[in-house]
Design a protein around this motif. Structure first.
Motif, PDB file in Angstrom:
ATOM      1  N   GLU A 166       0.832  -1.212   0.000  1.00 22.34           N
ATOM      2  CA  GLU A 166       0.000   0.000   0.000  1.00 22.34           C
ATOM      3  C   GLU A 166       0.868   1.264   0.000  1.00 22.34           C
ATOM      4  O   GLU A 166       0.531   2.274  -0.605  1.00 22.34           O
ATOM      5  N   HIS A 167       2.026   1.187   0.671  1.00 21.36           N
ATOM      6  CA  HIS A 167       2.891   2.366   0.785  1.00 21.36           C
ATOM      7  C   HIS A 167       4.025   2.366  -0.247  1.00 21.36           C
ATOM      8  O   HIS A 167       4.919   3.218  -0.179  1.00 21.36           O
ATOM      9  N   GLY A 168       4.006   1.407  -1.181  1.00 22.95           N
ATOM     10  CA  GLY A 168       5.026   1.371  -2.238  1.00 22.95           C
ATOM     11  C   GLY A 168       6.422   1.054  -1.705  1.00 22.95           C
ATOM     12  O   GLY A 168       7.431   1.509  -2.244  1.00 22.95           O
ATOM     13  N   ILE A 169       6.471   0.237  -0.647  1.00 23.85           N
ATOM     14  CA  ILE A 169       7.754  -0.121  -0.015  1.00 23.85           C
ATOM     15  C   ILE A 169       8.107  -1.559  -0.412  1.00 23.85           C
ATOM     16  O   ILE A 169       7.254  -2.448  -0.317  1.00 23.85           O
ATOM     17  N   PRO A 170       9.348  -1.803  -0.866  1.00 28.52           N
ATOM     18  CA  PRO A 170       9.685  -3.192  -1.238  1.00 28.52           C
ATOM     19  C   PRO A 170       9.654  -4.127  -0.030  1.00 28.52           C
ATOM     20  O   PRO A 170      10.042  -3.736   1.073  1.00 28.52           O
ATOM     21  N   PHE A 171       9.197  -5.350  -0.277  1.00 22.28           N
ATOM     22  CA  PHE A 171       9.065  -6.358   0.785  1.00 22.28           C
ATOM     23  C   PHE A 171       9.922  -7.566   0.393  1.00 22.28           C
ATOM     24  O   PHE A 171       9.619  -8.287  -0.555  1.00 22.28           O
ATOM     25  N   TYR A 172      11.051  -7.735   1.116  1.00 23.38           N
ATOM     26  CA  TYR A 172      11.994  -8.816   0.785  1.00 23.38           C
ATOM     27  C   TYR A 172      11.892  -9.944   1.797  1.00 23.38           C
ATOM     28  O   TYR A 172      11.671  -9.719   2.992  1.00 23.38           O
ATOM     29  N   VAL A 173      12.134 -11.157   1.291  1.00 18.90           N
ATOM     30  CA  VAL A 173      12.203 -12.345   2.155  1.00 18.90           C
ATOM     31  C   VAL A 173      13.584 -12.960   1.965  1.00 18.90           C
ATOM     32  O   VAL A 173      14.004 -13.188   0.826  1.00 18.90           O
ATOM     33  N   ALA A 174      14.294 -13.190   3.066  1.00 18.75           N
ATOM     34  CA  ALA A 174      15.612 -13.837   2.983  1.00 18.75           C
ATOM     35  C   ALA A 174      15.513 -15.208   3.641  1.00 18.75           C
ATOM     36  O   ALA A 174      15.078 -15.319   4.794  1.00 18.75           O
ATOM     37  N   ALA A 175      15.884 -16.242   2.900  1.00 17.57           N
ATOM     38  CA  ALA A 175      15.757 -17.605   3.446  1.00 17.57           C
ATOM     39  C   ALA A 175      16.735 -18.541   2.742  1.00 17.57           C
ATOM     40  O   ALA A 175      16.903 -18.449   1.521  1.00 17.57           O
ATOM     41  N   PRO A 176      17.332 -19.450   3.493  1.00 14.04           N
ATOM     42  CA  PRO A 176      18.221 -20.423   2.847  1.00 14.04           C
ATOM     43  C   PRO A 176      17.410 -21.451   2.056  1.00 14.04           C
ATOM     44  O   PRO A 176      16.201 -21.584   2.268  1.00 14.04           O
ATOM     45  N   TRP A 177      18.080 -22.180   1.204  1.00 10.50           N
ATOM     46  CA  TRP A 177      17.379 -23.144   0.357  1.00 10.50           C
ATOM     47  C   TRP A 177      16.654 -24.205   1.194  1.00 10.50           C
ATOM     48  O   TRP A 177      15.629 -24.748   0.790  1.00 10.50           O
ATOM     49  N   SER A 178      17.139 -24.469   2.401  1.00  5.88           N
ATOM     50  CA  SER A 178      16.492 -25.472   3.263  1.00  5.88           C
ATOM     51  C   SER A 178      15.089 -25.043   3.701  1.00  5.88           C
ATOM     52  O   SER A 178      14.331 -25.838   4.269  1.00  5.88           O
ATOM     53  N   THR A 179      14.711 -23.791   3.429  1.00  2.00           N
ATOM     54  CA  THR A 179      13.371 -23.296   3.788  1.00  2.00           C
ATOM     55  C   THR A 179      12.392 -23.432   2.606  1.00  2.00           C
ATOM     56  O   THR A 179      11.196 -23.239   2.749  1.00  2.00           O
TER      57      THR A 179
END
Ligand code: MRU
Length: 356
Positions: A262-275
């Motif tokens: 809604e606020h035009g802010i990037p949303f990142y997810v960081a996760a290893p391949w095991s996830t």
């Protein structure tokens, strides 16, 4: 480095995260049942840390097994793995960690003349290797994701996806650490993360430990801080990512993702391949852990709700892939369409040489 968990000759030693930030105390799990209890009670928590803890739990069970032949060991292996698998259902890393040691033990058992002692040695070595690999994966994610964060500005995170949730360095907080190491000037906004307070207790503790400026927000404050222009990016970890890119993470993550959009802010997810769980098609099939009502009804040991109030306490929610700007893994930064980018990365994970 923050000593989240550690293999020792006496067993697996855990920093007790239920006591932080007021007490820095350790718990020694001397057998696999104790490791299972440590995971269940969240003395250790966070998907990658749970995965390696479970692997160490299986290795500890194999090491301490009274089995005198390989067949007996197999029988016990089944019980050990089932006990650890019954602790927490959502983070797929738990099952990944268990399977990796189970698979190794089974494979070794097929060799002619293999002894129980050899299998025990190899199981422990593999679990310790997984510990090192987890830290390496976090550092690689940091290197890959750092440039996505602003040179100057506010970064919001939810729950704790840091050194405490991994064997060290962290996933989302690893990316923040890497950006700071590269000269970014960041201010972290840590959602308190009701009801277990991973943000208020753990994220704030570990970031301040590293002198990274941090403000704790109650969970209902993110929207106004975004609107006020204080937040330039959101970065979180994950407990399980389905094959279509839907992300299960700590309860409240979904709301943060919707607000970010809604606020035009990037949303990142960081996760290893095991996830990453390529066997689960979408977020709808991800099992969501329901925890004890007492986590909601009580605060600091004191009851805060009427005794007859109905309580629901899902520990995780699912953020649909459409809200995710990018998924940062140790194999690369993946973008939508995730069904495609995850499939390509999965092929690369299985056959690294063939994909180049
Ligand atoms: O219930 P928890 O504390 O185990 O939940 C942890 C989270 O939701 C984290 O965000 C997730 O595991 C990513 S950790 C790198």
């Amino acid at each position: 480095m923050i000593p989240t968990l550690e293999w020792t000759d006496a067993g697996v030693r855990f920093l007790d995260q239920t006591k932080l930030p007021l007490e820095e105390t350790y718990v020694l799990a001397e057998d696999y049942r104790a490791v299972a209890e440590v995971i269940r009670t969240m003395i250790v928590r966070g998907a990658p840390a749970i995965g390696v803890s479970a692997a160490m739990g299986v290795a500890l069970g194999v090491l301490r097994s009274p089995a005198t032949d390989v067949e007996q060991l197999h029988h016990e292996l089944h019980i050990i793995c089932e006990t650890l698998a019954a602790t927490r259902p959502t983070a797929v890393n738990l099952f990944w960690g268990i399977e990796r040691i189970r698979h190794l033990v089974r494979k070794l058992s097929c060799g002619s003349g293999v002894t129980v002692a050899q299998i025990q040695r190899e199981a422990v070595a593999e679990a310790r290797r997984m510990y090192d690999e987890d830290i390496a994966a976090c550092r690689t994610m940091g290197a890959m994701g750092a440039s996505l964060l602003p040179q100057f500005g506010g970064v919001l995170t939810h729950c704790n996806a840091g050194a405490l949730a991994t064997c060290g360095y962290g996933t989302a907080l690893g990316v923040i650490r890497a950006a700071v190491e590269r000269g970014h000037t960041l201010h972290v906004y840590a959602d308190e993360t009701r009801p277990f307070l991973q943000g208020a207790r753990l994220t704030a503790w570990e970031l301040l430990h590293d002198n990274i400026p941090t403000t704790v927000l109650c969970d209902n404050m993110a929207a106004s801080q975004m609107r006020a222009g204080k937040i330039q990016a959101v970065i979180v970890g994950a407990d399980r990512i389905a094959a279509n890119g839907d992300v299960a993470n700590k309860i409240g993550t979904y709301g943060v993702a919707v607000l970010a959009k809604e606020h035009g802010i990037p949303f990142y997810v960081a996760a290893p391949w095991s996830t990453i769980d390529m066997a689960t098609a979408t977020g709808e099939q991800i099992p969501i852990e329901e925890r004890a009502a007492k986590e909601v009804t009580h605060f600091n040991g004191k009851q805060i709700t009427p005794s007859n109030a109905e309580i629901c306490n899902p520990a995780f929610d699912v953020t649909p892939a459409k809200y995710v700007t990018a998924i940062i893994t140790e194999l690369g930064v993946l973008r939508a369409p995730y069904a495609e980018s995850l499939r390509t990365a999965a092929e690369q994970a299985m056959h690294p040489a063939a994909v180049g």
